[in-house]
Design a protein around this motif. Structure first.
Motif, PDB file in Angstrom:
ATOM      1  N   UNK A 195      27.100 -15.910  -1.363  1.00 20.88           N
ATOM      2  CA  UNK A 195      25.756 -15.320  -1.247  1.00 20.88           C
ATOM      3  C   UNK A 195      24.967 -15.902  -0.080  1.00 20.88           C
ATOM      4  N   UNK A 196      25.399 -17.055   0.441  1.00 20.35           N
ATOM      5  CA  UNK A 196      24.694 -17.671   1.568  1.00 20.35           C
ATOM      6  C   UNK A 196      25.202 -17.152   2.906  1.00 20.35           C
ATOM      7  N   UNK A 197      26.278 -16.365   2.882  1.00 16.07           N
ATOM      8  CA  UNK A 197      26.915 -15.934   4.124  1.00 16.07           C
ATOM      9  C   UNK A 197      26.372 -14.614   4.659  1.00 16.07           C
ATOM     10  N   UNK A 198      25.573 -13.903   3.862  1.00 18.95           N
ATOM     11  CA  UNK A 198      25.092 -12.576   4.262  1.00 18.95           C
ATOM     12  C   UNK A 198      23.575 -12.580   4.446  1.00 18.95           C
ATOM     13  N   UNK A 199      23.080 -11.887   5.471  1.00 15.50           N
ATOM     14  CA  UNK A 199      21.636 -11.626   5.518  1.00 15.50           C
ATOM     15  C   UNK A 199      21.250 -10.709   4.367  1.00 15.50           C
ATOM     16  N   UNK A 200      19.983 -10.755   3.979  1.00 21.09           N
ATOM     17  CA  UNK A 200      19.508 -10.042   2.794  1.00 21.09           C
ATOM     18  C   UNK A 200      19.895  -8.564   2.792  1.00 21.09           C
ATOM     19  N   UNK A 203      23.661  -8.044   2.377  1.00 22.31           N
ATOM     20  CA  UNK A 203      24.164  -8.452   1.071  1.00 22.31           C
ATOM     21  C   UNK A 203      23.995  -7.344   0.033  1.00 22.31           C
ATOM     22  N   UNK A 204      22.849  -6.673   0.059  1.00 20.53           N
ATOM     23  CA  UNK A 204      22.590  -5.614  -0.919  1.00 20.53           C
ATOM     24  C   UNK A 204      23.603  -4.490  -0.784  1.00 20.53           C
ATOM     25  N   UNK A 205      23.874  -4.050   0.450  1.00 23.43           N
ATOM     26  CA  UNK A 205      24.817  -2.952   0.646  1.00 23.43           C
ATOM     27  C   UNK A 205      26.240  -3.395   0.352  1.00 23.43           C
ATOM     28  N   UNK A 206      26.573  -4.667   0.602  1.00 21.33           N
ATOM     29  CA  UNK A 206      27.906  -5.164   0.300  1.00 21.33           C
ATOM     30  C   UNK A 206      28.145  -5.213  -1.207  1.00 21.33           C
ATOM     31  N   UNK A 207      27.144  -5.660  -1.948  1.00 24.42           N
ATOM     32  CA  UNK A 207      27.297  -5.784  -3.390  1.00 24.42           C
ATOM     33  C   UNK A 207      27.237  -4.439  -4.107  1.00 24.42           C
ATOM     34  N   UNK A 239      27.330 -19.852  -4.367  1.00 24.33           N
ATOM     35  CA  UNK A 239      26.000 -20.151  -3.814  1.00 24.33           C
ATOM     36  C   UNK A 239      24.980 -19.118  -4.287  1.00 24.33           C
ATOM     37  N   UNK A 240      24.991 -18.826  -5.579  1.00 24.04           N
ATOM     38  CA  UNK A 240      24.106 -17.799  -6.131  1.00 24.04           C
ATOM     39  C   UNK A 240      22.632 -18.174  -5.981  1.00 24.04           C
ATOM     40  N   UNK A 241      22.346 -19.454  -5.837  1.00 30.77           N
ATOM     41  CA  UNK A 241      20.966 -19.899  -5.657  1.00 30.77           C
ATOM     42  C   UNK A 241      20.332 -19.403  -4.375  1.00 30.77           C
TER      43      UNK A 241
END
Length: 451
Positions: A195-200, A203-207, A239-241
């Motif tokens: 979760x720390x490897x993607x910009x916001x 990340x949303x579109x990847x998930x 790294x969900x935090x």
């Protein structure tokens, strides 16, 4: 009339009867497929022209019929039939037919697409396959054995989320993979996401994936997200935090409802995904600071497993070192580690935990010219951090490597304790210098006193 033009433009054969069974509509494609001329059938009872036509029965019972095979006058075709309702009453029926050759072609295309889907699924499963089991986790000291037992007996046998906490490099993903392998989802995908490897935005579109035209430069066909890819499998959120607050809301909905909505989408889709999350941060502190949702914290924390740091289980070092180096040989001889080198390894704080230990050993193995690993082969950072714990004159040949490491650790603990007052405050200061918890220090002191 407009409806006549609409029916005529349809590429399949269409025939419509009214509530009396009279043919009222027919298009050119129907005549080409069936060989029936328009003049023969239009305005006449269907049963008079086609005695075995099932469309009349559809008119009577109001039931749909699909995939009905017909062969008349050397022509083969497949028919779908449906009643026409108005205010709940059947006022007619319609049949739509395709020629056999067209159906066979469509079936061939469908088979090709199904094979492509199967191939893609096989590729996906091979790319997202977990490799580690509980047997791959080396050691049993410092609380590791207890963590493994809980993971085996509890976490692997339920569908609830698992939260793994521990320092970077301590083996959280290995635990996640082992839990997945011991669960009923072992034959399904295991997909890790940092979760720390993607910009916001990414990340949303990847998930969750995105719909066609969701944003500039988006794939014209849209995209499925990792939640869909992990359907019936496990999604590991490392790294969900670091996950942004607004995405935490969407994750919470998945955990509560088992549904996702793509970026730019309206409809929700059900998914069956087991969530294992991990962090090296104190999530509860982040909750207090408003950086992590409290409701999500409790949702993730159904089963909480703490993976101990390497410095809390130094007794496992000999076994870890042997496991890491067992596949290496120098001049056809198995690698052995000198006691001085093991002392240096035991003296290190290992802030990077097992990952750092592996890197240090890989470096040493690449520096060796003989089969014995010496202190000089270790990285400079490891050599400079080591303490003089047991003088070489005190090394006895009858000590096993594990006992030697334990003795070295105990000597060093005594040396550090001598620097502080014999009080709880002194123990706190000593624990801080040793980079272990006060509880761990007291446990080690109990073993020293028993010895």
């Amino acid at each position: 009339m407009l409806e006549d033009h609409i029916i005529e433009s349809i590429q399949d054969g269409v025939l419509v009867i009214n509530e009396e069974g009279i043919v009222v509509k027919i298009n050119t494609e129907y005549t080409l497929i069936t060989g029936v001329e328009r003049e023969e059938i239009l305005g006449r009872p269907l049963s008079a022209v086609r005695p075995n036509a099932q469309l009349v029965q559809t008119l009577i019972d109001g039931k749909k019929r699909t995939g009905v095979y017909r062969k008349l006058q050397g022509r083969e075709y497949v028919v779908d039939m449906a009643p026409i309702f108005e205010n709940g009453k059947v006022i007619g029926a319609v049949s739509v037919c395709k020629g056999k050759d067209e159906v066979v072609e469509l079936l061939d295309q469908l088979n090709v697409q199904q094979k492509r889907i199967q191939h893609l699924e096989e590729v996906l499963h091979s790319n997202y396959r977990s490799n580690y089991t509980f047997e791959n986790i080396i050691g049993n000291r410092g609380g590791l054995k207890e963590t493994i037992e809980i993971a085996k007996k509890k976490a692997a046998n339920v569908i609830f989320p698992v939260l793994l906490t521990g320092e970077s490099g301590s083996g959280k993903e290995m635990f996640a993979q082992a839990i997945h392998q011991a669960s009923e989802r072992a034959n399904r995908v295991f997909i890790p996401v940092n979760c720390a490897a993607f910009p916001k935005e990414l990340m949303e579109s990847e998930l969750f994936g995105y719909e066609t035209g969701a944003f500039t430069h988006a794939n014209k066909m849209g995209k499925s997200g990792l939640f869909q890819a992990a359907h019936e499998g496990t999604l590991f959120l490392d790294e969900v935090g670091e996950m942004p607050i607004d995405l935490q809301v969407k994750l919470l909905r998945v955990l509560q409802e088992g549904k996702i909505r793509k970026v730019g989408g309206v409809k929700e889709k059900e998914v069956d995904v087991r969530i294992i999350a991990a962090t090296n941060q104190n999530l509860y502190e982040r909750v207090q600071k408003g950086l992590f949702r409290e409701d999500l914290y409790y949702r993730l924390c159904v089963i909480h497993l703490k993976v101990p740091a390497l410095r809390d289980r130094k007794e496992d070092l000999p076994e870890l070192v042997e496991h890491i180096s067992k596949n290496y040989t120098i001049n056809d001889r198995k690698v052995v580690v000198s006691r001085e080198a093991m002392t240096a390894l035991a003296s290190n704080a290992w802030p990077g935990n097992v990952r750092e230990l592996k890197n240090a050993l890989y470096y040493a193995l690449s520096m060796m010219t003989t089969h014995e690993l010496e202190v000089s082969h270790l990285p400079e950072a490891v050599r400079t951090q080591r303490q003089s714990i047991i003088p070489s004159s005190q090394i006895y040949s009858d000590l096993s490597l594990a006992n030697y490491v334990q003795s070295s650790e105990q000597q060093y603990i005594k040396q550090v304790l001598d620097q502080f007052e014999d009080s709880y405050s002194g123990k706190q200061q000593a624990a801080q210098k040793l980079e272990i918890s006060v509880a761990t220090l007291y446990n080690k002191l109990k073993r020293i006193n028993k010895g």
